[in-house]
Write a protein that holds these residues in place. Sequence first.
Motif: not given
Length: 352
Positions: A20-25, A77-83, A85-98
């Motif tokens: 997930i970390r790799q794909l978020l970009t 949390f070790k990989e800082d994924i929350l950060r 997700l907060i940054v990339y959240l606007p780029n995701l579709d509504p289903g994934s945001r939910q």
Amino acid sequence: MKGLIFKTKPLTPVELVHHIRQLLTYTCPNPDVRETKRQDKVRELNRLIHEMKIVLYGDEMSEPHADACAKLTQEFFKEDILRLLIVYLPNLDPGSRQDITHVIANLQRQRVHGHYVAAEYLEANTDLLDMLIPGYDDPETAISYGAILKDCIRHQVVAKYILESDHMKTFFRYQHDPNFDISSDAASTFKELLTRHKSTVAEYLNTNYDWFFGEYNALLESSNYITRRNAIMLLGAMLLDRSNTAVMVRYVSSLDNMRILMNLLRDSNKTIQLQAFHVFKLFPANQNKPQDIVNVLVANRSKLLRFFSDFTFDKPDEQFEADKAQVMNEIASLVPKCQTCDSLKQCDGTNC
């Protein structure tokens, strides 16, 4: 047979987080990446986010496994994924945001070796809250950011940080927002912030009483019905909570506050009227009422008693009727103070 031989092996919780970390970009358009490839990566990301949700909640085929949940929590949390997700959240579709809001909600409650990993992470990364709160500025993502924020506030360290920051002023602004979704969700987060951690809230309200209730009374006097309703309901919850007794006594000793409540008693909305009554009743019940409050109650005694005698609701409520009778008795028994001789008894003027 071939399909069974080459069936994809499920990712472990750790692998899931790393993928997930790799794909978020890939959620951002990139001229160096072919668009069809980027879309494939985004679809894979959406699938893995949903798979992460299944690990934590289970599905119709399986229940969540404690060990898998613990490993996912630690790695997340070790990989800082929350950060991220907060940054990339606007780029995701509504289903994934939910799905993301559900995942984060679950992770806030996960304990690993007796510790809330999320609380420890957020204490060390309070700047994430500075990123989350402005999420209310975008109507498209406001609800998602608000949901994440409310789940983070379950930790006292988060609530304390927000209460002591300038973000509190921003929350008042959001509740006046003309966008219904933004103002309502901000009010919901505001309520969570001011009711969950009682000792922290009591200390905050005592320290910041003047400016806080100055801003709060503006919510009570808003021209927007929803804003007034949310504000009066939360005010009652705060003042009637035992941990806020000192704040309540201070609030009901103010004539300006009582005048606002008296106006709300005449609101056209029955819900607001009822909630206003539950706060107003504290003013006449105050055993140490300031004289200016006594004088106003006495001056308006006839009107108030007539108002309360007609103040009824369709659904019978014994407690409401008992409270109303008590308020009427308190007002009826008040004795004005003579302005000349300063006597609390009826004065005939002979000793003035």
